[in-house]
Enzyme design. Sequence first.
Site, PDB file in Angstrom:
ATOM      1  N   ASP A 123     -37.113  45.884  71.283  1.00 27.30           N
ATOM      2  CA  ASP A 123     -36.775  47.122  70.567  1.00 27.30           C
ATOM      3  C   ASP A 123     -37.815  48.226  70.727  1.00 27.30           C
ATOM      4  O   ASP A 123     -37.758  49.233  70.005  1.00 27.30           O
ATOM      5  CB  ASP A 123     -36.558  46.817  69.084  1.00 27.30           C
ATOM      6  CG  ASP A 123     -35.233  46.112  68.851  1.00 27.30           C
ATOM      7  OD1 ASP A 123     -34.237  46.518  69.477  1.00 27.30           O
ATOM      8  OD2 ASP A 123     -35.187  45.159  68.054  1.00 27.30           O
ATOM      9  N   ASP A 181     -27.146  46.627  72.638  1.00 27.07           N
ATOM     10  CA  ASP A 181     -28.094  47.579  72.050  1.00 27.07           C
ATOM     11  C   ASP A 181     -29.271  47.869  72.987  1.00 27.07           C
ATOM     12  O   ASP A 181     -29.887  48.936  72.944  1.00 27.07           O
ATOM     13  CB  ASP A 181     -28.682  47.044  70.731  1.00 27.07           C
ATOM     14  CG  ASP A 181     -27.723  46.228  69.886  1.00 27.07           C
ATOM     15  OD1 ASP A 181     -26.796  45.633  70.453  1.00 27.07           O
ATOM     16  OD2 ASP A 181     -27.913  46.169  68.670  1.00 27.07           O
TER      17      ASP A 181
HETATM   18  N1  GLY Z   1     -30.094  47.014  67.232  1.00 31.85           N
HETATM   19  C1  GLY Z   1     -29.615  46.414  66.057  1.00 31.85           C
HETATM   20  C2  GLY Z   1     -28.463  47.103  65.426  1.00 31.85           C
HETATM   21  O1  GLY Z   1     -27.838  47.981  65.968  1.00 31.85           O
HETATM   22  O2  GLY Z   1     -28.164  46.736  64.318  1.00 31.85           O
END
Ligand code: GLY
Length: 407
Positions: A123, A181
């Site tokens: 992330d 994501d």
């Molecule tokens: N990247 C995690 C979400 O979108 O909840």
Amino acid sequence: MPVFIKRFQKACLGFIIACLFASCSVQKKAGGDHRADTVLQQVMIESSSQYKLLMKIRPENKLPRTFEKNKLLTTGSDGWVSGFYPGTLFYLYQFSHDSILLKEGLSVLNLLKKEQFNKGTHDLGFMMYCSFGNAAKVLQSSAYDTILINSAKSLSSRFNPAVGCIRSWNSDSSHFLVIIDNMMNLELLMYAFRQTNDSSFYKIAVTHANTSLKNHFRGDHSSYHVIDYNPNNGVVQKKHTHQGAADESAWARGQAWGLYGYTMMYRETGDNKYLQQAIYIANFILNHPNLPKDKIPYWDFNAPGIPAAYRDVSAAAIISSALLELSEYVSLRDKKKYRNDAITILQNLSRPPYKTIGDEAGGFLLQHSVGHLPNKSEIDVPLSYADYYYVEAILRYLGKLEIKMNP
Ligand code: GLY
């Protein structure tokens, strides 16, 4: 402030915004967006005041995440949402030039700095690019480049050439999990490539985008949430969900990440297959029979119980920002459609029940997002990333954030 005064304020604001947007629709038919400009500029002014309220209740060394049961819930710097609060502050500063917002944003960067060496998460794009990257953009400064490049190196350490992807979640050695994501984290790599000319950042980003293009999408261009690869040879072992309603459902935020991610990768590479993918995803979303009239999606396009299912305002905010960018790259006919749909989303987000007033949600701007429904967490709440992409979309709409092709 007494509750009845708050309720009265809210009713008045709802009425005023509804009137302004009603006259905006009339105006738009006559060819102009003047009223929408006025309303969204006003929203930006109010948003700065609201973030000053949020600032006041933020505990030292913590970052806002959501607001539940009248209480601010926070994250540490290593949480995936840590970059959105400073990122939103920098966007608000871009609009207002209010030094209080800038000062708070800069002080929060000190908390995040150490994450540049965090190799335990994928992330880092969200955490570091939305924060330091926005500071670099808004202040037009290269002062954050070392941090951003170190962050890109940490992210790159999770790339597996046998799979052709960056690892999303850590797991045992027989699984290599990648979520849609992760497309969002590639922007950090493309920034590092531009600043260093080191093509390894570019190659990792493009390889990840190509592998995801091949394996993450269904025939109707909706995406799976999680792909489980064999880490030794890249064979797909399973396609499933974590945050969606079912393995074969279309989790709304996942579709939004894909739309934003492929639009961004087209901007960064000029590769038409990314543009085509973004168009496919946009059309999947916008033509979906379960997309409500106000274009704020349910938390999953196949959520059980529709129309009594929760909406996900965060997905709507991401989609509106992505559509505004995508509208810059397509034919005139599609440009109009994507832009109008993005504006419809922004108009609807900017009034009740989605828009908050003052400190009713601690200073967060939007409510009614869903973080992780299967986990029973963050359901029908404000979320820091909903605010972030909402403010970004408004800046894009107002022409206050430059969007330009990079290749
Ligand atoms: N990247 C995690 C979400 O979108 O909840």
